[in-house]
Design a protein around this motif. Sequence first.
Motif, PDB file in Angstrom:
ATOM      1  N   ARG A 177      12.792 -20.658 -48.181  1.00 39.29           N
ATOM      2  CA  ARG A 177      11.389 -21.026 -48.358  1.00 39.29           C
ATOM      3  C   ARG A 177      10.673 -19.956 -49.172  1.00 39.29           C
ATOM      4  O   ARG A 177       9.894 -20.260 -50.066  1.00 39.29           O
ATOM      5  CB  ARG A 177      10.760 -21.178 -46.974  1.00 39.29           C
ATOM      6  N   GLN A 184       7.206 -20.499 -57.474  1.00 41.30           N
ATOM      7  CA  GLN A 184       5.968 -21.166 -57.869  1.00 41.30           C
ATOM      8  C   GLN A 184       4.835 -20.201 -58.131  1.00 41.30           C
ATOM      9  O   GLN A 184       4.012 -20.444 -59.014  1.00 41.30           O
ATOM     10  CB  GLN A 184       5.571 -22.181 -56.799  1.00 41.30           C
ATOM     11  N   ASP A 185       4.742 -19.134 -57.360  1.00 40.89           N
ATOM     12  CA  ASP A 185       3.619 -18.211 -57.541  1.00 40.89           C
ATOM     13  C   ASP A 185       3.959 -16.893 -56.862  1.00 40.89           C
ATOM     14  O   ASP A 185       3.807 -16.752 -55.657  1.00 40.89           O
ATOM     15  CB  ASP A 185       2.347 -18.827 -56.932  1.00 40.89           C
ATOM     16  N   MET A 192       1.011 -13.434 -49.170  1.00 40.29           N
ATOM     17  CA  MET A 192       1.363 -13.991 -47.861  1.00 40.29           C
ATOM     18  C   MET A 192       2.128 -12.938 -47.046  1.00 40.29           C
ATOM     19  O   MET A 192       2.638 -13.239 -45.972  1.00 40.29           O
ATOM     20  CB  MET A 192       2.263 -15.221 -48.013  1.00 40.29           C
TER      21      MET A 192
ATOM     22  N   ARG B  89      -6.343 -13.123 -48.738  1.00 40.23           N
ATOM     23  CA  ARG B  89      -7.357 -13.525 -49.713  1.00 40.23           C
ATOM     24  C   ARG B  89      -6.989 -14.840 -50.389  1.00 40.23           C
ATOM     25  O   ARG B  89      -5.835 -15.261 -50.388  1.00 40.23           O
ATOM     26  CB  ARG B  89      -7.565 -12.443 -50.772  1.00 40.23           C
ATOM     27  N   THR B  90      -8.003 -15.468 -50.949  1.00 43.39           N
ATOM     28  CA  THR B  90      -7.769 -16.639 -51.795  1.00 43.39           C
ATOM     29  C   THR B  90      -8.380 -16.334 -53.161  1.00 43.39           C
ATOM     30  O   THR B  90      -9.109 -15.366 -53.308  1.00 43.39           O
ATOM     31  CB  THR B  90      -8.435 -17.902 -51.220  1.00 43.39           C
ATOM     32  N   ARG B  95      -4.484 -21.694 -55.448  1.00 41.93           N
ATOM     33  CA  ARG B  95      -3.132 -21.190 -55.642  1.00 41.93           C
ATOM     34  C   ARG B  95      -2.276 -21.514 -54.437  1.00 41.93           C
ATOM     35  O   ARG B  95      -1.784 -20.656 -53.742  1.00 41.93           O
ATOM     36  CB  ARG B  95      -3.157 -19.695 -55.915  1.00 41.93           C
ATOM     37  N   LEU B  96      -2.086 -22.793 -54.221  1.00 38.37           N
ATOM     38  CA  LEU B  96      -1.123 -23.235 -53.215  1.00 38.37           C
ATOM     39  C   LEU B  96       0.247 -23.239 -53.882  1.00 38.37           C
ATOM     40  O   LEU B  96       0.360 -22.998 -55.073  1.00 38.37           O
ATOM     41  CB  LEU B  96      -1.475 -24.653 -52.755  1.00 38.37           C
ATOM     42  N   PHE B  97       1.279 -23.531 -53.106  1.00 39.72           N
ATOM     43  CA  PHE B  97       2.590 -23.767 -53.705  1.00 39.72           C
ATOM     44  C   PHE B  97       2.692 -25.274 -53.880  1.00 39.72           C
ATOM     45  O   PHE B  97       3.073 -25.990 -52.963  1.00 39.72           O
ATOM     46  CB  PHE B  97       3.697 -23.226 -52.809  1.00 39.72           C
ATOM     47  N   GLU B 104       5.257 -26.688 -45.280  1.00 45.89           N
ATOM     48  CA  GLU B 104       6.000 -25.522 -45.790  1.00 45.89           C
ATOM     49  C   GLU B 104       5.057 -24.429 -46.286  1.00 45.89           C
ATOM     50  O   GLU B 104       5.329 -23.242 -46.117  1.00 45.89           O
ATOM     51  CB  GLU B 104       6.936 -25.950 -46.929  1.00 45.89           C
ATOM     52  N   MET B 107       4.241 -22.551 -43.377  1.00 49.63           N
ATOM     53  CA  MET B 107       5.370 -21.787 -42.836  1.00 49.63           C
ATOM     54  C   MET B 107       5.644 -20.536 -43.675  1.00 49.63           C
ATOM     55  O   MET B 107       6.049 -19.512 -43.141  1.00 49.63           O
ATOM     56  CB  MET B 107       6.627 -22.654 -42.777  1.00 49.63           C
ATOM     57  N   VAL B 108       5.417 -20.648 -44.987  1.00 53.66           N
ATOM     58  CA  VAL B 108       5.625 -19.482 -45.853  1.00 53.66           C
ATOM     59  C   VAL B 108       4.736 -18.326 -45.388  1.00 53.66           C
ATOM     60  O   VAL B 108       5.150 -17.172 -45.361  1.00 53.66           O
ATOM     61  CB  VAL B 108       5.323 -19.830 -47.328  1.00 53.66           C
ATOM     62  N   ALA B 109       3.520 -18.675 -44.978  1.00 59.42           N
ATOM     63  CA  ALA B 109       2.583 -17.633 -44.547  1.00 59.42           C
ATOM     64  C   ALA B 109       3.041 -16.963 -43.257  1.00 59.42           C
ATOM     65  O   ALA B 109       2.561 -15.903 -42.899  1.00 59.42           O
ATOM     66  CB  ALA B 109       1.193 -18.237 -44.365  1.00 59.42           C
ATOM     67  N   HIS B 111       6.167 -16.153 -42.746  1.00 59.52           N
ATOM     68  CA  HIS B 111       7.513 -15.727 -43.115  1.00 59.52           C
ATOM     69  C   HIS B 111       7.999 -14.499 -42.363  1.00 59.52           C
ATOM     70  O   HIS B 111       9.120 -14.460 -41.872  1.00 59.52           O
ATOM     71  CB  HIS B 111       7.529 -15.450 -44.620  1.00 59.52           C
ATOM     72  N   ARG B 174      -4.041 -21.665 -44.548  1.00 61.37           N
ATOM     73  CA  ARG B 174      -2.780 -20.988 -44.823  1.00 61.37           C
ATOM     74  C   ARG B 174      -2.974 -19.478 -44.730  1.00 61.37           C
ATOM     75  O   ARG B 174      -2.158 -18.772 -44.138  1.00 61.37           O
ATOM     76  CB  ARG B 174      -2.267 -21.357 -46.221  1.00 61.37           C
ATOM     77  N   ALA B 175      -4.091 -19.000 -45.281  1.00 58.96           N
ATOM     78  CA  ALA B 175      -4.379 -17.563 -45.186  1.00 58.96           C
ATOM     79  C   ALA B 175      -4.520 -17.160 -43.722  1.00 58.96           C
ATOM     80  O   ALA B 175      -4.133 -16.055 -43.330  1.00 58.96           O
ATOM     81  CB  ALA B 175      -5.642 -17.229 -45.959  1.00 58.96           C
ATOM     82  N   ILE B 178      -1.445 -15.967 -41.645  1.00 60.28           N
ATOM     83  CA  ILE B 178      -0.994 -14.579 -41.714  1.00 60.28           C
ATOM     84  C   ILE B 178      -1.547 -13.801 -40.524  1.00 60.28           C
ATOM     85  O   ILE B 178      -1.112 -12.704 -40.253  1.00 60.28           O
ATOM     86  CB  ILE B 178      -1.464 -13.937 -43.050  1.00 60.28           C
TER      87      ILE B 178
END
Lengths: 303, 264
Positions: A177, A184-185, A192, B89-90, B95-97, B104, B107-109, B111, B174-175, B178
């Motif tokens: 993941r 992508q970024d 993150m 921060r945003t 800037r999403l994936f 997902e 879930m990345v956040a 990690h 999403r932020a 974290i």
Amino acid sequence: MEYFLQQLINGITLGSVYGLIAIGYTMVYGIIGMINFAHGDIFMVGAFVALISFILFALTGISLPIVLILVLLIAMVFTACYGWTVEKLAYKPLRKSFRLAPLISALGMSIVLQNYVQAAQGARIKTLQPVIQGGFNFFKESDFVVTLSYLQIFIVLVTIVLMAIFTLLITRTDLGRAQRACEQDRTMTALMGINVDRTISMTFIIGSSLASVAGVMFVMYYGVIDFYIGFLAGIKAFTAAVLGGIGSIPGAMLGGLLIGLIETFWSGYISIEYKDIAAFTTLVIVLIFFPTGFLGKPDIEKV
Amino acid sequence: MSNTLLDVQNLTMKFGGLIAIDDLTFSAKKDHITSIIGPNGAGKTTVFNCLTGFYKATAGSMYLNKENNKMDLKKFSDFKVAQKAGVARTFQNIRLFPQMSVLENMMVAQHNKLMVASGFSILGLINSKSYLQKEKEAMEISKYWLDIIGLTNRADDNAGDLPYGDQRKLEIVRAMCIEPHLLCLDEPAAGLNAKESADLNKLLKFIKNDKKTGILLIEHDMSVVMGISDHVVVLNYGKKIFEGTAKETKNSPEVIEAYLGTED
């Protein structure tokens, strides 16, 4: 018909080898947007490690299945170290540089690896006695006997198993993941809290170990290697990655298989001397008519 | 003050001869939404870039009080800003994936804790029990936040396919995955319609009150700024020209001058 079947079997075997190398190209392209031209030479290093291990194990008299597993593991570990080091030395310092810099660095790294192996192992070809012999014969009563060797079965099986594990890794685990997020970024992925450098290193480690397995198979299948095999195999695997759509992992597997088949059928029906032309003609045609490959995503810019 | 979350002292950022931030001092409290406003080019985003380690501040100090543990934000950059300092921060643009599903993205956040639980993915491959447990927890947290912004039924869609307003909200939650101490939002209301802005106000108030997360907000939409800010810092040409509550800000002659110009 029998002849066709034989070519099909050979093509799938060769395609497995190309597919395993192509994954390394496509993953690295996906994550840092560069073509790792040293990847073919990483494959060559894997083949050499395998050759040396096979010869050493032959002296000990350990039974064959254990030797195979050990050689695969040793080749994967050693080659992964090479891949990791190449990334740290040649690409990481250039990550914030202009786009062409790591590409040039990759070409340099390719030459360094070739010359290093040439200096360390000599320039002459190295041979390996067949490790797995025998196979099944079909159509014994006709005038062309189709052979499916145990080695070919081994190669295709190992490839399928590895690709399955690898697909699980990418789609199901958090490492996968994170890798897809980096693709992508990268900035956002770092925000993150994800260690992007480590994720990129992991990509090189995984790609190199897959290439090393391809190297093990190559040395077992052909029995002859030299320090220069990485160049041709690398370019063909790169073609495979482009054909499948660079950046797409299923595409790399598919592309590898197709390039293997194209090359074998070309050698079987047209000309074996000009077999390399088949792969490169395909590369040119694909780049002209399907620049995004079969499974690649076109870059659509929203305006 | 014990509940000061962020303490910025004499922050200065120069790009060659250009002074983007000039001797800026302000603080943000734990249970507050602190807004940074000002005309375009006032240096608001530059403040964020200094806070999150994108720029190295020319001078000044930035401290974050994290559970009575004073952290020097100047020492953090890259992934450590989120992982160690707990600052999320945003950006002004979304800037999403976009090629990953909504779930997902969430879930990345999460990690880092999953990576430890999965033994760097090896246990994840063999589906060990402890990993599955942790993954389930992460899934629950994701669902909790998706419920709040009403996107649960779109969890498996690609984030890039969501409507604009939903993407904005997804970015904020999403932020939050974290589990930050400080959430820096750069123009979250840009491009939202009136109803979406109102939803955003509700979400930010919820984060402040229920999650006890300090919010630093850059915003041009005054209905958002005036509606939810506890404290407003006004910048113009990199200098702080005013600081006070929303109401005080609205009536301040300096602020009106910066935005509308002087009366001759």
